[in-house]
Motif scaffolding. Structure first.
Motif: not given
Length: 148
Positions: A105-118
């Motif tokens: 959640s913190i990474m996504l809120n920082s604008g990072a891009k999740l490459l694959h579901p956790a």
């Protein structure tokens, strides 16, 4: 060849074993991969792919070694940072994998891009979490190599 930064949050060492196994997979696919057991934001390449491996401790808390890093992430701009998440937890707790969910959640809120579901590994059903993580990462790498 891609560059990976493996960030580890661990209390009892299981996440470290997972990180070691994932590093071997990445190296065998000719990628570079550095493990960070006491991660600091300033030590990581924001253009690399971050592979975050963390357990959940106590009542859904992050391990002590990764808490300062997570505080550093808040209010950062990570718009160029791709990442993957591997969480270890015990599904008998209602805070199952909460640590990895929080970091995601913190990474996504920082604008990072999740490459694959956790990947959330239930240590009750997978007593050797490295095996599950290696299978997951290998599959992801093979799929990306086919589309590259």
């Amino acid at each position: 060849m891609a560059n990976f930064e493996i960030v580890v949050g661990s209390v009892l060492g299981a996440s470290e074993y997972v990180a070691d196994a994932l590093q071997e997979v990445l190296l065998s696919h000719t990628h570079s991969a550095e493990i960070h057991l006491t991660p600091q934001l300033s030590d990581l390449d924001k253009d690399a792919t971050w592979l975050i491996c963390t357990s959940t401790h106590g009542a859904g808390d992050l391990p002590d070694n990764i808490q300062p890093f997570v505080k550093q992430l808040k209010n950062q701009s990570l718009s160029k940072t791709p990442f993957l998440i591997v969480g270890l937890g015990d599904s008998s707790y209602d805070t199952y994998c909460h640590g990895s969910i929080l970091i995601e959640s913190i990474m996504l809120n920082s604008g990072a891009k999740l490459l694959h579901p956790a990947l959330h590994i239930d240590v009750l059903n997978h007593p050797i979490p490295e095996d599950t993580a290696v299978k997951w990462l290998t599959g992801w790498l093979i799929n990306n190599e086919k589309t590259a």
